[in-house]
Enzyme design. Structure first.
Site, PDB file in Angstrom:
ATOM      1  N   SER A 140       0.805  -1.224   0.000  1.00 39.21           N
ATOM      2  CA  SER A 140       0.000   0.000   0.000  1.00 39.21           C
ATOM      3  C   SER A 140       0.842   1.280   0.000  1.00 39.21           C
ATOM      4  O   SER A 140       1.547   1.555  -0.949  1.00 39.21           O
ATOM      5  CB  SER A 140      -0.961  -0.050   1.187  1.00 39.21           C
ATOM      6  OG  SER A 140      -1.798   1.062   1.202  1.00 39.21           O
ATOM      7  N   ASP A 169      -1.870   6.690  -3.503  1.00 37.92           N
ATOM      8  CA  ASP A 169      -0.843   5.959  -2.755  1.00 37.92           C
ATOM      9  C   ASP A 169      -0.270   4.845  -3.637  1.00 37.92           C
ATOM     10  O   ASP A 169      -0.672   4.701  -4.803  1.00 37.92           O
ATOM     11  CB  ASP A 169      -1.388   5.431  -1.413  1.00 37.92           C
ATOM     12  CG  ASP A 169      -2.254   4.208  -1.555  1.00 37.92           C
ATOM     13  OD1 ASP A 169      -2.891   4.054  -2.624  1.00 37.92           O
ATOM     14  OD2 ASP A 169      -2.314   3.391  -0.626  1.00 37.92           O
ATOM     15  N   ASP A 197      -0.600   1.707  -4.061  1.00 36.77           N
ATOM     16  CA  ASP A 197      -1.446   0.708  -4.726  1.00 36.77           C
ATOM     17  C   ASP A 197      -2.789   1.280  -5.161  1.00 36.77           C
ATOM     18  O   ASP A 197      -3.662   0.538  -5.621  1.00 36.77           O
ATOM     19  CB  ASP A 197      -1.655  -0.521  -3.827  1.00 36.77           C
ATOM     20  CG  ASP A 197      -2.453  -0.203  -2.588  1.00 36.77           C
ATOM     21  OD1 ASP A 197      -2.343   0.923  -2.079  1.00 36.77           O
ATOM     22  OD2 ASP A 197      -3.212  -1.083  -2.124  1.00 36.77           O
ATOM     23  N   ASP A 208      -5.467   2.655  -3.659  1.00 34.66           N
ATOM     24  CA  ASP A 208      -6.767   2.636  -2.984  1.00 34.66           C
ATOM     25  C   ASP A 208      -7.003   3.919  -2.180  1.00 34.66           C
ATOM     26  O   ASP A 208      -8.086   4.128  -1.652  1.00 34.66           O
ATOM     27  CB  ASP A 208      -6.968   1.376  -2.119  1.00 34.66           C
ATOM     28  CG  ASP A 208      -5.919   1.209  -1.043  1.00 34.66           C
ATOM     29  OD1 ASP A 208      -4.963   2.011  -0.990  1.00 34.66           O
ATOM     30  OD2 ASP A 208      -6.059   0.262  -0.243  1.00 34.66           O
TER      31      ASP A 208
END
Ligand code: MG
Length: 455
Positions: free
Chosen positions: A97, A235, A237, A239
């Site tokens: 993440s 961010d 990844d 999400d």
């Protein structure tokens, strides 16, 4: 095995120290064993260790007899969406993440596009710990294929989001998983896109993968200098999303969440909005103003996803920029959030700073109290009763995550730190004076409880 393998966001740690190929293959085999899925889809973000861990994980999935489809480098929400669209039994994302580049992790999604919750994760953990894997017969070892399925996501966004205005936007994927898709989708919807840090690079050389005020100063400068309408950053990844307003100012996470929540509640004529226990009460102010209701959950996107599904909520979000749009799927989705925010600005005929100004700003104060790991949870558990009698006119009492009391003019949250020997107190008040008064009173109560337990 030492500590717990799974945290609130799956397996997470430093690559080749905590998260090794050996572990990834075991988790893969455990996911195949537990889910009994015929087909499992797998994707990763841009991290250097991504391919290494992905291939190890897939080896485990195949050994468990699952047919596996590689979806390549895509954002986590796209993997979650495709898990459901492709009717896979599970989806696995290799990502850490917003963590720094040396980290990586494994996050598993179910067929509804919701991340595995604690119960599911515990089962995976148990299988790994006891090595109670179901290795398939050699004839049934899974097959691996590779397919770019992002067009399904593009078709859905193109069909469901229409923008009238030609927005002048600056996008900052931060060299993460949205590097290709975010500029493409915004262009397809007619935006005039300037993109920075839009090349995949697992060293994250441009900025920290966590978008926040401190990491986005270059983006702010570009928006201001070029006179653009908005800056959008994701961010690692994809999400989470963060916004820069037309003046180059960082959009406060709580207020932009509240403003969007108010807009969507108004548009739908009411409904339930889900947020976590830490979000500002400006979310309630905006949602209730338009006839909606707020449900609060524990911190962590999986708890929001579950509550949104359970309550048939219209929207949900955490003040770290993780917004969930249940009309599409149940995973927080940065790209969808930026598209829908632009749509909100069009409908409201507002600039971003004007939309945010609709949400009131309240001061927050935070304090930590030292308390040992063995006692911190029981202190928090016991402190609720005393807080209730000290603030006898409280509006709501919740133990969904720590102890939370909402008052007429503010709220208090008392939580044990997950990682440190601390109890954390957060207070928000209508004014700083009120917040400090509530904090002082609460501090006294928590400290007294710490003393009593020590005796
Ligand atoms: Mg993320």
């Amino acid at each position: 095995m030492n500590a717990k393998l799974f945290g609130s966001s799956g397996v997470r740690g430093i690559a080749n120290i905590d998260v090794t190929p050996n572990l990834a293959s075991k988790v893969g085999l455990a996911v195949a064993t537990f889910s009994k899925a015929k087909e499992i889809v797998v994707a990763r973000d841009t991290r250097v260790s991504g391919l290494m861990l992905q291939d190890a994980l897939v080896s485990g999935l195949l050994a468990g007899g699952a047919k596996t489809k590689y979806l390549g480098i895509v954002p986590t929400p796209v993997l979650a969406f495709l898990t459901r669209e492709l009717k896979a039994g599970a989806g696995v994302m290799i990502t850490a993440s917003h963590n720094p580049p040396q980290y990586n992790g494994i996050k598993v999604f179910n067929k509804d596009s919701i991340a595995y919750d604690e119960q599911d994760q515990d089962k995976i953990e148990e299988i790994v710990e006891h090595e109670s894997f179901s290795l398939t017969d050699w004839r049934n070892v899974g097959e691996a294929t590779s397919e770019d399925e992002t067009r399904l996501y593009l078709e859905t966004t193109n069909k469901n989001v229409r923008l009238e205005k030609k927005w002048n936007i600056v996008l900052d994927p931060g060299c993460g998983a949205t590097y290709e898709l975010a500029p493409l989708i915004h262009k397809q919807l007619g935006c005039n896109v300037t993109a920075i840090n839009a090349q995949p690079d697992g060293y994250f050389p441009a900025r920290n993968p966590e978008p926040k005020a401190e990491t986005l100063t270059p983006l702010s400068g570009i928006v201001r200098e070029l006179g653009k309408d908005i800056g959008i950053a994701y961010d690692g990844d994809g999400d989470r999303v963060a916004f820069i307003d037309e003046k180059g100012g960082f959009a406060d996470f709580d207020r932009v969440l509240a403003a969007y929540a108010g807009y969507i509640t108004k548009k739908k004529g009411g409904g339930i909005v889900v947020t976590n226990v830490e979000a500002s009460m400006c979310v309630e102010k905006m949602v209730e103003k338009h006839g909606g209701k707020v449900v609060r959950t524990k911190v962590g996107d999986v708890y929001l996803s579950q509550a949104i599904k359970k309550h048939k909520a219209i929207f949900g979000g955490e003040p770290c920029g993780a917004w969930i749009h249940p009309q599409f799927h149940y995973c927080p989705d940065g790209i969808l959030s930026s598209l829908l925010l632009l749509k909100a600005l069009e409908d409201e005929k507002a600039k971003l700073s004007e939309l945010i100004a609709q949400a009131p700003q309240y001061p927050t104060v935070r304090e930590n109290i030292n308390c040992g790991n063995r006692t911190k949870y029981s202190v928090v558990e016991k402190v609720g009763k005393n807080l209730k009698s000290a603030f006898s006119n409280y509006k709501e009492f919740s133990i969904v995550d720590g102890v939370r009391l909402s008052l007429e003019n503010g709220w208090i949250l008392v939580r044990a730190s997950g990682t440190e020997e601390l109890i954390r107190l957060t207070v928000e008040g209508e004014s700083l004076k009120t917040a400090k008064r509530i904090m002082n009173q609460s501090l006294g109560i928590v400290k007294e409880q710490v003393r009593r337990i020590k005796k």
